[in-house]
Design a protein around this motif. Structure first.
Motif, mmCIF file in Angstrom:
data_model
loop_
_atom_site.group_PDB
_atom_site.id
_atom_site.type_symbol
_atom_site.label_atom_id
_atom_site.label_comp_id
_atom_site.label_asym_id
_atom_site.label_seq_id
_atom_site.Cartn_x
_atom_site.Cartn_y
_atom_site.Cartn_z
ATOM 1 N N UNK A 81 0.768 -1.249 0.000
ATOM 2 C CA UNK A 81 0.000 0.000 0.000
ATOM 3 C C UNK A 81 0.793 1.290 0.000
ATOM 4 N N UNK A 82 2.061 1.267 0.410
ATOM 5 C CA UNK A 82 2.812 2.515 0.550
ATOM 6 C C UNK A 82 4.169 2.439 -0.131
ATOM 7 N N UNK A 83 4.655 3.607 -0.500
ATOM 8 C CA UNK A 83 5.985 3.716 -1.104
ATOM 9 C C UNK A 83 7.052 3.143 -0.174
ATOM 10 N N UNK A 84 6.948 3.473 1.129
ATOM 11 C CA UNK A 84 7.956 3.024 2.089
ATOM 12 C C UNK A 84 8.024 1.503 2.164
ATOM 13 N N UNK A 131 3.157 -0.187 -5.831
ATOM 14 C CA UNK A 131 1.879 0.322 -5.329
ATOM 15 C C UNK A 131 0.883 0.218 -6.483
ATOM 16 N N UNK A 132 -0.398 -0.005 -6.190
ATOM 17 C CA UNK A 132 -1.373 -0.247 -7.258
ATOM 18 C C UNK A 132 -1.494 0.875 -8.278
ATOM 19 N N UNK A 136 -0.657 0.544 -12.359
ATOM 20 C CA UNK A 136 -1.648 0.760 -13.424
ATOM 21 C C UNK A 136 -1.163 1.800 -14.437
ATOM 22 N N UNK A 137 -0.498 2.842 -13.944
ATOM 23 C CA UNK A 137 0.069 3.842 -14.861
ATOM 24 C C UNK A 137 1.052 3.195 -15.831
ATOM 25 N N UNK A 138 1.891 2.327 -15.317
ATOM 26 C CA UNK A 138 2.893 1.654 -16.155
ATOM 27 C C UNK A 138 2.236 0.698 -17.151
ATOM 28 N N UNK A 167 -10.907 0.086 -6.234
ATOM 29 C CA UNK A 167 -11.128 0.161 -7.685
ATOM 30 C C UNK A 167 -9.870 -0.246 -8.450
ATOM 31 N N UNK A 168 -8.719 0.219 -7.990
ATOM 32 C CA UNK A 168 -7.460 -0.134 -8.655
ATOM 33 C C UNK A 168 -7.180 -1.631 -8.542
#
Length: 380
Positions: A81-84, A131-132, A136-138, A167-168
Motif C-alpha cells: 500500500x505505501x511507497x515506504x 503500489x497499485x 496501473x500507470x505503467x 477500484x485499482x
C-alpha cells in the motif's frame, strides 16, 4: 528448527547466513514450506514478525530454477500500500539475490517520482514490487504486462482497501491469469481480506501467528531533543557519560550505520555496523563479537536488527526513527526481555517530532523528552 529444515536450497541458505539470521521466526517456519509447495497462502502476522522473508525466500528459490525471460512480462508481482513498504520489500529481495543460480532482476515502482525511468528500466524485470496506482500507470503506458505472472503477493492486504485501493485492485485482478500462486499477508483477518480471497477464487492455507506483545512496562523509554548537528556528538557524550556498557543502536540505512560506527570508533568507543551490504563473514563475526561482549556498540539497520536475539540487552538507542510505530516497538523490544528491565533511548530532531508523536500515540505511551541544548558537547 533451522532454515535448512524448511526445504530451502543451499543458495538461499547462503544468503540467510550472510544476513546473520540464526534461526527462522515462527511465521517463517509455518509459511515457507507452504509457499515452496506451490499452495495459496494467507499469513496473519504483525509487522516486524519476519513476514517479508516468508515469501521472498521461497519465491526466489523457485524462480532461480526457471528459464530467464527477457521481455516485459512480469513473473512475480508484489503489491503493497505505501511507497515506504515497497522500497523495504524490494531491499529484502535484493538482499537474498546474491547467491542464486542466476541473476534475477527486481524493481520497486511507486508514485511521487517520475514515471519515465521506471518505464525504461522495466525490460527484463522478473520481480516487481509496486503500489497499485503506479503499476496501473505503467500498464496503461505499455511498459509491462501482468498477464503471465506466476506468483502474486499482496502484503498488508488489510490496508489495501482501507486506503481506498479497491477500484485499482479490481482492475489489476482482471488483468491477471487465473492460474497462479497467490500469497496474502495481513495484520488482521477482517471482512475485506475474506472478500479478496473470494474475488481471487482461492482457498488458501491460513497461518495465523498471535502477536508476542512487548512488555512496555519493563522498558524505560527516554527521548532527547537534539539538532541534526548535535545528534552525533550527543550520542557519544551519552555513551561515555552514562557509561553504557553495551547498546544496540538503530540507523535508517547502511550508509548511516557505517558512518555512525566509524565516528564512534574515532572517538574511542568500540563499535561496528551490521547491514545488508556487509559480507557474510564480516556480518556474522561482528554479530558474534557483540553477543559475546567484545564490541560495545552494534549499529544495525531494521532488516538485520530483526535477526538479533540477545536475552539480556540493557540498552537500545534509536539514532534515527523507524518508518512505522510497529517497527519502533519491535526495535525497543530487543531489550526488557526474559523478565529483565531495559532502557530505550531515542534521539529526536525538530523534523522528527511529528512522526515521534504518532509513534507515542500508536503505542499508547507518552515518552519524557529531555532537552540537550545546555550540555557542553565540546570534544565529543
Amino acid at each position: 528448527m533451522s532454515f535448512e529444515s524448511l526445504g530451502l536450497s543451499h543458495n538461499i541458505i547462503k544468503s540467510v547466513r550472510k544476513l546473520g539470521f540464526l534461526k527462522p521466526f515462527l511465521i517463517q517456519e509455518q509459511t515457507v514450506p507452504v509457499i515452496l509447495s506451490g499452495k495459496d497462502l494467507m499469513g496473519i502476522a504483525q509487522t516486524g514478525s519476519g513476514k517479508t522473508a516468508c515469501f521472498v525466500m521461497p519465491i526466489l528459490d523457485k524462480l532461480q530454477n526457471e528459464e530467464v525471460k527477457k521481455d516485459r512480462n512480469i513473473q512475480v508481482l508484489v503489491l503493497a500500500p505505501t511507497r515506504e513498504l515497497v522500497i523495504q520489500i524490494d531491499e529484502v529481495f535484493r538482499a537474498f539475490t546474491d547467491n542464486l543460480k542466476r541473476e534475477i532482476r527486481t524493481m520497486a515502482v511507486y508514485g511521487g517520482v517520475s514515471i519515465n525511468p521506471q518505464m525504461k528500466g522495466m525490460f527484463g524485470v522478473e520481480v516487481l514490487v509496486a503500489t497499485p496506482g503506479r503499476l496501473l500507470d505503467l500498464i496503461d503506458n505499455k511498459a509491462l504486462s501482468i498477464s503471465q505472472i506466476s506468483h502474486l503477493v499482496i502484503d498488508e492486504a488489510d490496508k489495501m482497501f482501507q486506503l481506498g485501493f479497491e477500484e485499482e485492485m479490481n482492475r489489476l485482478f482482471s488483468m491477471m491469469p487465473a492460474t497462479k500462486q497467490t500469497v496474502l499477508f495481513s495484520a488482521t483477518l477482517n471482512d475485506k481480506v475474506e472478500e479478496i480471497k473470494s474475488r481471487l477464487t482461492i482457498d488458501p492455507v491460513v497461518v495465523e501467528i498471535k502477536q508476542n506483545e512487548v512488555d512496555l512496562d519493563k522498558i524505560t523509554q527516554i527521548a532527547y531533543h537534539v539538532t541534526a548537528e548535535t545528534k552525533g556528538p550527543f550520542l557519544r557524550y551519552l555513551i561515555k557519560e552514562q557509561d553504557i556498557k553495551q547498546a544496540l543502536v538503530f540507523a535508517s540505512s547502511s550508509r548511516s550505520a557505517d558512518h555512525l560506527a566509524e565516528k564512534l570508533k574515532k572517538n574511542n568507543i568500540p563499535a561496528t555496523a551490521v547491514h545488508g551490504k556487509k559480507s557474510q563473514g564480516s556480518r556474522s563475526g561482528n554479530l558474534q563479537d557483540f553477543k559475546e561482549g567484545e564490541t560495545r556498540i552494534l549499529v544495525a539497520t531494521d532488516l538485520i536488527g530483526r535477526g538479533i536475539h540477545i536475552e539480556s540487552l540493557e540498552v537500545v538507542i534509536n539514532y534515527e526513527l523507524p518508518r512505522s510505530p510497529l517497527d519502533y516497538v519491535h526495535r525497543i523490544g530487543r531489550t526488557g526481555r526474559a523478565n529483565e528491565s531495559g532502557t530505550a533511548i531515542t534521539l529526536v530532531t525538530d523534523d522528527d517530532l511529528p512522526h515521534f508523536r504518532v509513534i507515542q500515540k500508536k503505542m499508547g505511551k507518552r515518552i519524557e523528552m529531555k532537552r540537550t541544548d545546555g550540555i557542553n558537547l565540546h570534544g565529543y
